[in-house]
Design a protein around this motif. Structure first.
Motif, PDB file in Angstrom:
ATOM      1  N   LYS A  70       1.633  98.407  -4.484  1.00 59.13           N
ATOM      2  CA  LYS A  70       1.980  99.202  -5.660  1.00 59.13           C
ATOM      3  C   LYS A  70       3.948 100.182  -4.321  1.00 59.13           C
ATOM      4  N   GLY A  71       3.192 100.602  -3.796  1.00 58.44           N
ATOM      5  CA  GLY A  71       3.907 101.176  -2.669  1.00 58.44           C
ATOM      6  C   GLY A  71       4.795 100.103  -2.291  1.00 58.44           C
ATOM      7  N   LEU A  72       4.072  98.923  -1.260  1.00 61.99           N
ATOM      8  CA  LEU A  72       5.435  98.357  -0.477  1.00 61.99           C
ATOM      9  C   LEU A  72       6.476  97.371  -1.632  1.00 61.99           C
ATOM     10  N   ILE A  73       6.019  97.507  -2.768  1.00 67.58           N
ATOM     11  CA  ILE A  73       6.948  96.668  -3.630  1.00 67.58           C
ATOM     12  C   ILE A  73       7.647  97.631  -4.397  1.00 67.58           C
ATOM     13  N   ASP A  74       7.043  99.052  -4.443  1.00 64.44           N
ATOM     14  CA  ASP A  74       8.268 100.335  -4.883  1.00 64.44           C
ATOM     15  C   ASP A  74       8.984 100.230  -3.358  1.00 64.44           C
ATOM     16  N   ARG A  75       8.960  99.953  -2.251  1.00 62.38           N
ATOM     17  CA  ARG A  75       9.593 100.586  -1.458  1.00 62.38           C
ATOM     18  C   ARG A  75      11.311  99.290  -1.326  1.00 62.38           C
ATOM     19  N   ILE A  76      10.170  98.486  -1.828  1.00 70.15           N
ATOM     20  CA  ILE A  76      11.720  96.924  -2.011  1.00 70.15           C
ATOM     21  C   ILE A  76      12.509  97.362  -3.283  1.00 70.15           C
ATOM     22  N   ALA A  77      12.386  97.756  -4.314  1.00 69.14           N
ATOM     23  CA  ALA A  77      12.794  98.184  -4.944  1.00 69.14           C
ATOM     24  C   ALA A  77      14.000  99.380  -4.763  1.00 69.14           C
ATOM     25  N   GLU A  78      13.235  99.982  -3.951  1.00 63.65           N
ATOM     26  CA  GLU A  78      14.026 101.673  -3.121  1.00 63.65           C
ATOM     27  C   GLU A  78      14.736 100.985  -2.876  1.00 63.65           C
ATOM     28  N   ASN A  79      15.027  99.820  -1.710  1.00 59.16           N
ATOM     29  CA  ASN A  79      16.377  99.353  -0.576  1.00 59.16           C
ATOM     30  C   ASN A  79      17.414  99.079  -1.808  1.00 59.16           C
ATOM     31  N   GLY A  80      16.690  98.371  -2.890  1.00 60.05           N
ATOM     32  CA  GLY A  80      18.328  98.094  -3.559  1.00 60.05           C
ATOM     33  C   GLY A  80      18.949  96.405  -3.366  1.00 60.05           C
ATOM     34  N   ASN A  81      18.012  96.454  -2.116  1.00 59.75           N
ATOM     35  CA  ASN A  81      18.482  94.465  -2.069  1.00 59.75           C
ATOM     36  C   ASN A  81      18.243  93.689  -2.338  1.00 59.75           C
ATOM     37  N   ALA A  82      18.532  93.572  -3.661  1.00 59.53           N
ATOM     38  CA  ALA A  82      18.112  91.917  -4.279  1.00 59.53           C
ATOM     39  C   ALA A  82      18.423  90.667  -4.199  1.00 59.53           C
ATOM     40  N   GLU A  83      19.374  91.070  -3.626  1.00 64.02           N
ATOM     41  CA  GLU A  83      20.107  90.035  -2.917  1.00 64.02           C
ATOM     42  C   GLU A  83      19.157  88.770  -2.152  1.00 64.02           C
ATOM     43  N   ARG A  84      18.333  89.382  -1.574  1.00 60.65           N
ATOM     44  CA  ARG A  84      18.317  88.916  -0.227  1.00 60.65           C
ATOM     45  C   ARG A  84      16.732  89.393   0.056  1.00 60.65           C
ATOM     46  N   ILE A  85      15.665  89.458  -0.492  1.00 64.36           N
ATOM     47  CA  ILE A  85      14.319  90.023  -0.047  1.00 64.36           C
ATOM     48  C   ILE A  85      13.815  89.168   0.683  1.00 64.36           C
ATOM     49  N   ASP A  86      12.891  89.931   2.317  1.00 65.35           N
ATOM     50  CA  ASP A  86      11.895  88.588   2.875  1.00 65.35           C
ATOM     51  C   ASP A  86      11.178  89.581   2.275  1.00 65.35           C
ATOM     52  N   LEU A  87      10.348  88.481   2.115  1.00 69.61           N
ATOM     53  CA  LEU A  87       8.967  87.864   1.336  1.00 69.61           C
ATOM     54  C   LEU A  87       7.633  88.495   3.261  1.00 69.61           C
ATOM     55  N   VAL A  88       8.335  87.508   3.652  1.00 69.81           N
ATOM     56  CA  VAL A  88       7.126  88.236   4.839  1.00 69.81           C
ATOM     57  C   VAL A  88       7.219  89.707   5.801  1.00 69.81           C
ATOM     58  N   GLU A  89       8.406  90.382   5.819  1.00 67.18           N
ATOM     59  CA  GLU A  89       8.512  91.390   6.561  1.00 67.18           C
ATOM     60  C   GLU A  89       8.052  91.998   6.139  1.00 67.18           C
ATOM     61  N   GLU A  90       8.455  92.464   4.519  1.00 67.58           N
ATOM     62  CA  GLU A  90       8.554  93.509   3.777  1.00 67.58           C
ATOM     63  C   GLU A  90       7.487  93.605   2.436  1.00 67.58           C
ATOM     64  N   PHE A  91       6.491  92.818   2.473  1.00 65.26           N
ATOM     65  CA  PHE A  91       4.863  92.647   1.889  1.00 65.26           C
ATOM     66  C   PHE A  91       4.006  92.088   2.622  1.00 65.26           C
ATOM     67  N   SER A  92       3.887  91.052   2.729  1.00 66.50           N
ATOM     68  CA  SER A  92       2.836  90.126   3.175  1.00 66.50           C
ATOM     69  C   SER A  92       2.991  90.164   4.319  1.00 66.50           C
TER      70      SER A  92
END
Length: 415
Positions: free
Chosen positions: A125-147
């Protein structure tokens, strides 16, 4: 022929889709032309060898002339650590694995993995929330930001690394993980220096933590390893260090690839992704099919023969090097119906994705739970996720296969 096969397996150009090569490999279950490893690629032969007591995991049993292009230079010897149980044979393997399992799973600690579920959910939940907070939905690197950060945080919690030290632990883990992946563009001396420094710093940190846990145990796994007194005795400090390093590296790398390969597969099969969003219970069977279809560990190198053996009509001498290509066996049509089809409803999934026999993946229950939770939460929360590159850029590593980056775009992130 063998050297050509080895070159193709190691060739980065085959990393995105090695399965046509594996199909060719299976035409001859055992490849060898007199030099290099014997390459085994069919399901039943691999499974039998994984259970065969005549096969060794101890590199000291390789004949001096058994050249293996995946042989590890240095490794644990650089830190004067004893080999982890992954690289030992019975009875020493069995002793250390039993001692490690006491604080990890049944029968002595049956609730360890189950009781981590709340922690796992909080981390996801914390990792996905952090992605949402960064607000850059146009490009997410799922490896760096989550996996990538997810499994190492889990290992920290499992071992009992204090929260304030997790950031340092992440840096060491990242450096050691990078050392497993060939990088033709890097300065080899600088790379070796960074890896050596990280090994030493991690070893010193864990040594201090082990001593602290011996004085004041806190119930975490490191405390149990450091203070446990079983019928097999008590682990030495060096054995605890070696085991902790194994849990960190093996537990991290395989899970990163399992989650990333899993999400890539789901994005290629959006109907299954939609199903998972509505049916999170599908994640259990889905992860098993992913372990068959896109296993994080593609092959097991550096096995050797303790005596002359015969496999599929081929005589293999004592001391020979073996490569067991698990990913090829997982798509063997003699074992699986329509093996190149991704089928989350497949009923018979006795895959080789987590190995088999005495060296089957020690952390399998935790890896499964991590992947099930991660993929079901990503499916639930990401709105209209889509690939920005297919195939994505892959890591160089031929053994631990997975994308180095997984760029995706989403329309938003659900709460």
């Amino acid at each position: 022929m063998t050297q050509d096969i080895l070159r193709q397996i190691l060739d980065y150009s085959n990393r995105a889709d090695p399965y046509p090569l594996y199909k060719e490999l299976r035409r001859t279950p055992v490849y060898h032309d007199g030099s290099g490893p014997f390459v085994v690629s069919t399901y039943y032969e691999i499974q039998a060898l994984l259970h065969d007591p005549r096969i060794s995991s101890d590199a000291r049993n390789l004949a001096s002339n058994a050249a293996d292009p995946l042989a590890e230079p240095g490794g644990e010897e650089e830190t004067v650590l004893p080999p982890s149980f992954l690289k030992l044979d019975p009875p020493e393997h069995d002793r250390l694995r039993r001692m490690t399992n006491r604080p990890f799973g049944p029968p002595h600690s049956p609730h360890r993995v189950h009781d981590m579920r709340g922690d796992l959910h909080e981390i996801v939940k914390g990792l996905i929330d952090r992605i949402a907070e960064n607000g850059n939905a146009e490009r997410i690197d799922l490896v760096e930001e989550f996996s990538y950060p997810f499994p190492v945080t889990v290992i920290c919690r499992l071992l009992g690394v204090p929260p304030e030290d997790e950031a340092r632990f992440h840096v060491w883990a990242d450096t050691l993980a990078a050392s497993l992946d060939p990088d033709p563009d890097a300065d080899p001396k600088e790379r070796e220096r960074r890896t050596h420094d990280s090994r030493m710093e991690l070893g010193m940190y864990l040594s201090g933590l082990i001593e602290e846990r011996r004085k004041n145990p806190t119930g975490d796994m490191l405390s149990e390893l450091a203070t446990g007194n079983s019928p097999d005795g008590t682990m030495t400090t060096m054995e605890v260090l070696s085991t902790a390093a194994l849990l960190l590296i093996a537990g991290h790398e395989t899970t990163v690839n399992l989650i990333t390969n899993g999400m890539l597969t789901l994005l290629r099969f959006p109907d299954v992704l939609d199903r998972l969003r509505e049916e999170p219970e599908l994640s259990v069977n889905l992860v098993e099919e992913l372990l068959r279809y896109e296993p994080p560990v593609q092959l097991v190198p550096q096995r050797s023969t303790l005596t002359d053996i015969e496999v599929a009509g081929v005589s293999i001498p004592k001391g020979a090097s073996l490569w067991l290509v698990l990913a090829a066996g997982n798509r063997d049509p003699l074992r699986f119906e329509d093996p190149d089809r991704f089928d989350p409803d497949r009923k018979d999934i006795q895959h080789l994705g987590l190995g088999s026999g005495i060296h089957s993946c020690f952390g399998a229950p935790l890896a499964r739970q991590e992947a099930q939770l991660a993929l079901s939460e990503l499916a639930r929360r990401l709105e209209n996720p889509r690939l920005l590159a297919d195939p994505p850029p892959y890591r160089q590593n031929a053994v631990l296969r997975g994308p180095r980056h997984l760029p995706i775009a989403v329309d938003g992130i659900r709460p």
